[in-house]
Write a protein that holds these residues in place. Sequence first.
Motif, mmCIF file in Angstrom:
data_model
loop_
_atom_site.group_PDB
_atom_site.id
_atom_site.type_symbol
_atom_site.label_atom_id
_atom_site.label_comp_id
_atom_site.label_asym_id
_atom_site.label_seq_id
_atom_site.Cartn_x
_atom_site.Cartn_y
_atom_site.Cartn_z
ATOM 1 N N SER A 124 75.132 0.052 52.921
ATOM 2 C CA SER A 124 76.378 -0.690 53.138
ATOM 3 C C SER A 124 76.336 -2.056 52.458
ATOM 4 C CB SER A 124 76.632 -0.863 54.635
ATOM 5 O OG SER A 124 75.539 -1.531 55.258
ATOM 6 N N LEU A 125 75.193 -2.753 52.553
ATOM 7 C CA LEU A 125 75.068 -4.056 51.899
ATOM 8 C C LEU A 125 75.069 -3.907 50.385
ATOM 9 C CD1 LEU A 125 74.689 -7.095 52.021
ATOM 10 C CD2 LEU A 125 72.217 -6.735 52.276
ATOM 11 N N LEU A 126 74.413 -2.868 49.901
ATOM 12 C CA LEU A 126 74.390 -2.622 48.459
ATOM 13 C C LEU A 126 75.801 -2.391 47.919
ATOM 14 C CD1 LEU A 126 72.612 -2.175 45.911
ATOM 15 C CD2 LEU A 126 72.654 0.270 46.474
ATOM 16 N N ASN A 127 76.607 -1.648 48.653
ATOM 17 C CA ASN A 127 77.977 -1.374 48.218
ATOM 18 C C ASN A 127 78.815 -2.649 48.148
ATOM 19 O OD1 ASN A 127 77.501 1.380 48.032
ATOM 20 N ND2 ASN A 127 78.109 1.772 50.150
ATOM 21 N N VAL A 128 78.471 -3.624 49.012
ATOM 22 C CA VAL A 128 79.234 -4.873 49.034
ATOM 23 C C VAL A 128 78.848 -5.789 47.879
ATOM 24 C CG1 VAL A 128 79.655 -6.994 50.353
ATOM 25 C CG2 VAL A 128 79.611 -4.789 51.513
ATOM 26 N N ILE A 129 77.543 -5.918 47.587
ATOM 27 C CA ILE A 129 77.095 -6.926 46.614
ATOM 28 C C ILE A 129 76.871 -6.374 45.214
ATOM 29 C CG2 ILE A 129 76.013 -8.279 48.445
ATOM 30 C CD1 ILE A 129 73.310 -7.240 47.557
ATOM 31 N N SER A 130 76.663 -5.062 45.072
ATOM 32 C CA SER A 130 76.361 -4.506 43.745
ATOM 33 C C SER A 130 77.485 -4.674 42.724
ATOM 34 C CB SER A 130 75.982 -3.023 43.867
ATOM 35 O OG SER A 130 77.040 -2.269 44.417
ATOM 36 N N PRO A 131 78.778 -4.729 43.121
ATOM 37 C CA PRO A 131 79.815 -4.963 42.099
ATOM 38 C C PRO A 131 79.684 -6.299 41.391
ATOM 39 C CG PRO A 131 80.797 -4.025 44.085
ATOM 40 C CD PRO A 131 79.381 -4.371 44.415
ATOM 41 N N TYR A 132 78.915 -7.228 41.974
ATOM 42 C CA TYR A 132 78.746 -8.544 41.362
ATOM 43 C C TYR A 132 77.470 -8.641 40.540
ATOM 44 C CZ TYR A 132 82.356 -9.655 44.769
ATOM 45 O OH TYR A 132 83.510 -9.660 45.502
ATOM 46 N N PHE A 133 76.704 -7.570 40.450
ATOM 47 C CA PHE A 133 75.485 -7.584 39.653
ATOM 48 C C PHE A 133 75.832 -7.572 38.165
ATOM 49 C CE2 PHE A 133 72.535 -5.424 43.017
ATOM 50 C CZ PHE A 133 72.673 -6.544 43.808
ATOM 51 N N LYS A 134 75.097 -8.368 37.408
ATOM 52 C CA LYS A 134 75.271 -8.369 35.956
ATOM 53 C C LYS A 134 73.894 -8.308 35.310
ATOM 54 C CE LYS A 134 77.359 -10.806 32.080
ATOM 55 N NZ LYS A 134 78.171 -11.982 31.636
ATOM 56 N N PHE A 135 73.604 -7.198 34.640
ATOM 57 C CA PHE A 135 72.319 -7.010 33.991
ATOM 58 C C PHE A 135 72.470 -7.212 32.486
ATOM 59 C CE2 PHE A 135 72.153 -4.409 37.863
ATOM 60 C CZ PHE A 135 70.990 -4.886 38.442
ATOM 61 N N PRO A 136 71.379 -7.592 31.786
ATOM 62 C CA PRO A 136 71.445 -7.756 30.330
ATOM 63 C C PRO A 136 71.852 -6.459 29.639
ATOM 64 C CG PRO A 136 69.433 -8.697 31.220
ATOM 65 C CD PRO A 136 70.071 -7.937 32.341
ATOM 66 N N ASN A 137 72.407 -6.590 28.446
ATOM 67 C CA ASN A 137 72.861 -5.415 27.698
ATOM 68 C C ASN A 137 71.718 -4.452 27.392
ATOM 69 O OD1 ASN A 137 75.482 -6.353 27.648
ATOM 70 N ND2 ASN A 137 75.184 -7.503 25.759
ATOM 71 N N TRP A 138 70.530 -5.036 27.088
ATOM 72 C CA TRP A 138 69.409 -4.153 26.741
ATOM 73 C C TRP A 138 68.975 -3.305 27.939
ATOM 74 C CZ3 TRP A 138 65.189 -4.812 29.773
ATOM 75 C CH2 TRP A 138 64.995 -6.057 30.366
ATOM 76 N N ALA A 139 69.197 -3.830 29.162
ATOM 77 C CA ALA A 139 68.818 -3.057 30.349
ATOM 78 C C ALA A 139 69.743 -1.862 30.537
ATOM 79 C CB ALA A 139 68.872 -3.953 31.587
ATOM 80 N N GLN A 140 71.021 -2.026 30.147
ATOM 81 C CA GLN A 140 71.975 -0.932 30.280
ATOM 82 C C GLN A 140 71.738 0.154 29.249
ATOM 83 O OE1 GLN A 140 75.753 -2.843 30.028
ATOM 84 N NE2 GLN A 140 75.451 -4.076 31.878
ATOM 85 N N ASN A 141 71.122 -0.217 28.131
ATOM 86 C CA ASN A 141 70.816 0.761 27.078
ATOM 87 C C ASN A 141 69.317 1.026 27.015
ATOM 88 O OD1 ASN A 141 73.541 0.782 26.294
ATOM 89 N ND2 ASN A 141 73.231 -1.112 25.145
ATOM 90 N N LYS A 142 68.715 1.084 28.176
ATOM 91 C CA LYS A 142 67.262 1.184 28.281
ATOM 92 C C LYS A 142 66.704 2.440 27.637
ATOM 93 C CE LYS A 142 63.695 0.549 31.814
ATOM 94 N NZ LYS A 142 63.459 0.413 33.258
#
Length: 291
Positions: A124-142
Amino acid sequence: MNFKSISPYFKFTNHQRKGIFSLFIIIIALQFFYFFSDFNQAEKNCPEKQEWLAFQSEIDSLKAIKYNEKPKVYLFNPNFISDYKGYKLGMSIQEIDRLFAYRKENKYVNSPEEFQKVTKISDSLLNVISPYFKFPNWAQNKKTFKTYTAKSFSKKENFTVLDINEASKEDFMKINGVGEGLSTRILNQKESLEAFVSMEQMSDVWGLSSEVIDELKKHFRVLSSPKIKKIPINDASLKELALFPYFRYALAKQIVTYRSMNGDIRNIEDLINIKGFPVEKANIIGLYLEF
């Protein structure tokens, strides 16, 4: 009333009468001058003064509406949350400590799932705060990055590795794909920063392809801690901040506004909360700043 007793005070000589009459004429002339003169002096136009007045007016208007607005939550990299930030997000002390222990091992979480696995926060907490997570571009194309790396470094090569901050134009020109122009750009980028602190900064040099960057990483390293005059983030002027290659004017203005409204910037986490800050380069930028 006996007027004879005070009459001597009103007897004047001819010279005195002329003086009194002259004084009367001067008083009337000064009154006319004051009445018909315009004492409003037009202020000299000063572009810098007008710009600063406009900027200060903008800051004052933002302060005026600050307390009427609901607090906004900006995107942030969860790898850099502080104790206070974690508390505000609703995390427990144990969950925050698990993340800190993970980071002390020089490891990073690169997805909401990894963040939950490390901290063990609830769904439940993850669902609330995860929309605000911002990871580097290289992490998304790991995945793509790993596959490319395996192909690029599959062969072992023997060559001398040089310190990137000690290399000359000729040293760079020995790399395939780097001519005189690109070599000059690399040196100019180093000069604007005083020194490189990471080979990842090669991606900031305009015109370098990914293949050339890989070759540069093979032949060059940051072998010693460079001497850098760090920027005092809380004392530097707008002009000084704007000269820093990673800020430029727009972000420098946001930083000055943030300082005016919230006080001193304490760490890189505060900077990450500023709109437009390049979160993926936070680790590198932090090495050039003094808090």
